[in-house]
Design a protein around this motif. Structure first.
Motif, PDB file in Angstrom:
ATOM      1  N   ILE A 194       9.229   1.513 -11.615  1.00 46.78           N
ATOM      2  CA  ILE A 194       9.360   2.786 -12.322  1.00 46.78           C
ATOM      3  C   ILE A 194       8.087   3.044 -13.121  1.00 46.78           C
ATOM      4  O   ILE A 194       7.544   2.158 -13.774  1.00 46.78           O
ATOM      5  N   THR A 195       7.587   4.269 -13.023  1.00 46.15           N
ATOM      6  CA  THR A 195       6.326   4.634 -13.681  1.00 46.15           C
ATOM      7  C   THR A 195       6.604   5.390 -14.973  1.00 46.15           C
ATOM      8  O   THR A 195       7.735   5.807 -15.241  1.00 46.15           O
ATOM      9  N   ASP A 196       5.555   5.616 -15.742  1.00 40.59           N
ATOM     10  CA  ASP A 196       5.695   6.408 -16.960  1.00 40.59           C
ATOM     11  C   ASP A 196       6.137   7.840 -16.627  1.00 40.59           C
ATOM     12  O   ASP A 196       6.904   8.440 -17.374  1.00 40.59           O
TER      13      ASP A 196
ATOM     14  N   ASP B 164       8.056   8.682 -14.060  1.00 34.82           N
ATOM     15  CA  ASP B 164       9.489   8.583 -13.780  1.00 34.82           C
ATOM     16  C   ASP B 164      10.270   8.527 -15.096  1.00 34.82           C
ATOM     17  O   ASP B 164      11.320   9.144 -15.225  1.00 34.82           O
ATOM     18  N   TRP B 165       9.751   7.762 -16.049  1.00 35.22           N
ATOM     19  CA  TRP B 165      10.426   7.616 -17.332  1.00 35.22           C
ATOM     20  C   TRP B 165      10.494   8.951 -18.065  1.00 35.22           C
ATOM     21  O   TRP B 165      11.506   9.284 -18.669  1.00 35.22           O
ATOM     22  N   GLU B 166       9.424   9.745 -18.014  1.00 30.65           N
ATOM     23  CA  GLU B 166       9.443  11.069 -18.644  1.00 30.65           C
ATOM     24  C   GLU B 166      10.507  11.948 -17.999  1.00 30.65           C
ATOM     25  O   GLU B 166      11.239  12.663 -18.690  1.00 30.65           O
TER      26      GLU B 166
ATOM     27  N   PHE C 145      13.191  10.855 -16.581  1.00 31.02           N
ATOM     28  CA  PHE C 145      14.452  10.263 -17.041  1.00 31.02           C
ATOM     29  C   PHE C 145      14.825  10.817 -18.417  1.00 31.02           C
ATOM     30  O   PHE C 145      15.953  11.255 -18.642  1.00 31.02           O
ATOM     31  N   LEU C 146      13.868  10.793 -19.347  1.00 31.09           N
ATOM     32  CA  LEU C 146      14.133  11.212 -20.730  1.00 31.09           C
ATOM     33  C   LEU C 146      14.548  12.675 -20.839  1.00 31.09           C
ATOM     34  O   LEU C 146      15.257  13.047 -21.771  1.00 31.09           O
TER      35      LEU C 146
ATOM     36  N   VAL D 233      18.589   1.684 -15.321  1.00 32.91           N
ATOM     37  CA  VAL D 233      17.199   2.155 -15.283  1.00 32.91           C
ATOM     38  C   VAL D 233      16.574   2.003 -16.667  1.00 32.91           C
ATOM     39  O   VAL D 233      15.472   1.468 -16.819  1.00 32.91           O
ATOM     40  N   ALA D 234      17.290   2.466 -17.706  1.00 32.89           N
ATOM     41  CA  ALA D 234      16.772   2.390 -19.076  1.00 32.89           C
ATOM     42  C   ALA D 234      16.516   0.938 -19.482  1.00 32.89           C
ATOM     43  O   ALA D 234      15.454   0.606 -20.024  1.00 32.89           O
TER      44      ALA D 234
ATOM     45  N   TYR E 218      13.494  -0.560 -17.574  1.00 31.30           N
ATOM     46  CA  TYR E 218      12.210  -0.019 -18.023  1.00 31.30           C
ATOM     47  C   TYR E 218      11.824  -0.530 -19.404  1.00 31.30           C
ATOM     48  O   TYR E 218      10.678  -0.894 -19.639  1.00 31.30           O
ATOM     49  N   LEU E 219      12.785  -0.576 -20.323  1.00 31.49           N
ATOM     50  CA  LEU E 219      12.471  -0.910 -21.714  1.00 31.49           C
ATOM     51  C   LEU E 219      12.578  -2.401 -22.049  1.00 31.49           C
ATOM     52  O   LEU E 219      11.890  -2.879 -22.946  1.00 31.49           O
TER      53      LEU E 219
END
Length: 175
Positions: free
Chosen positions: A64-66, A68-70, A72-73, A110-111, A114-115
């Motif tokens: 997962i990339t930054d 993808d994370w954006e 997600f958020l 996923v969260a 990633y974290l």
């Protein structure tokens, strides 16, 4: 969970970890024998695995990339009174679902991945009631804890018993 789901998750997990190539997923007869299920059950599972893996390039959650994370958020609400950050998108199973790497993934996993990092093998993420978590839609990693499925079930029943013991008094009760 159904037997088909168990089989699919097992083999997809092996594929994601690089321990099995998609073209080496067992055919239905050996899969049925190994798992002690019917050939029809194994055939259904293999079809889901093959079409989900070969037709689309499945990426492991570790990729997962930054960006993808954006994305997600954008689907997460601000914290509620309990500190839960709730998923505000697809949730057909009651758990949030996020499209990543060629298939839907549980949003709380996923969260966490990633974290925090990968959920340890053999463990499941518990939405910890004792930390204020009241929803399967919560993606706040402070509310998640990797536990065995037995512990997860024990905690779920304990939380349900507690919630059932609370009596809410309304204006109608007072009148």
């Amino acid at each position: 969970m159904s037997l088909v789901t168990d089989l699919v998750e097992h083999y997809q997990h092996l594929i994601e970890r690089g321990e099995l190539r998609p073209e080496n997923v067992p055919t239905p007869t050996p899969m049925a024998a190994e798992w002690d299920v019917s050939v029809i059950t194994a055939k259904r599972a293999r079809s889901i695995i093959i079409h989900g893996v070969l037709d689309q390039k499945i990426k492991p959650l570790s990729e997962i990339t930054d960006e993808d994370w954006e994305r997600f958020l954008e689907k997460v609400l601000p914290p509620d009174d309990n500190g839960c950050t709730l998923w505000d998108a697809s949730a057909p199973t009651g758990y949030g679902q996020f499209w990543f790497g060629g298939r839907m993934r549980p949003a709380h996993i996923v969260a966490y991945t990633y974290l925090v990092g990968a959920v340890p093998d053999g463990l499941h993420l518990d939405h910890v009631f004792a930390r204020g978590c009241r929803s399967k839609l919560c993606v706040n990693v402070a509310h998640l804890e990797p536990v065995t499925i037995a512990e997860n079930n024990k905690r779920m029943w304990s939380a349900l018993r507690y919630m059932a013991s609370i009596r809410v008094v309304t204006e109608l009760d007072e009148g």
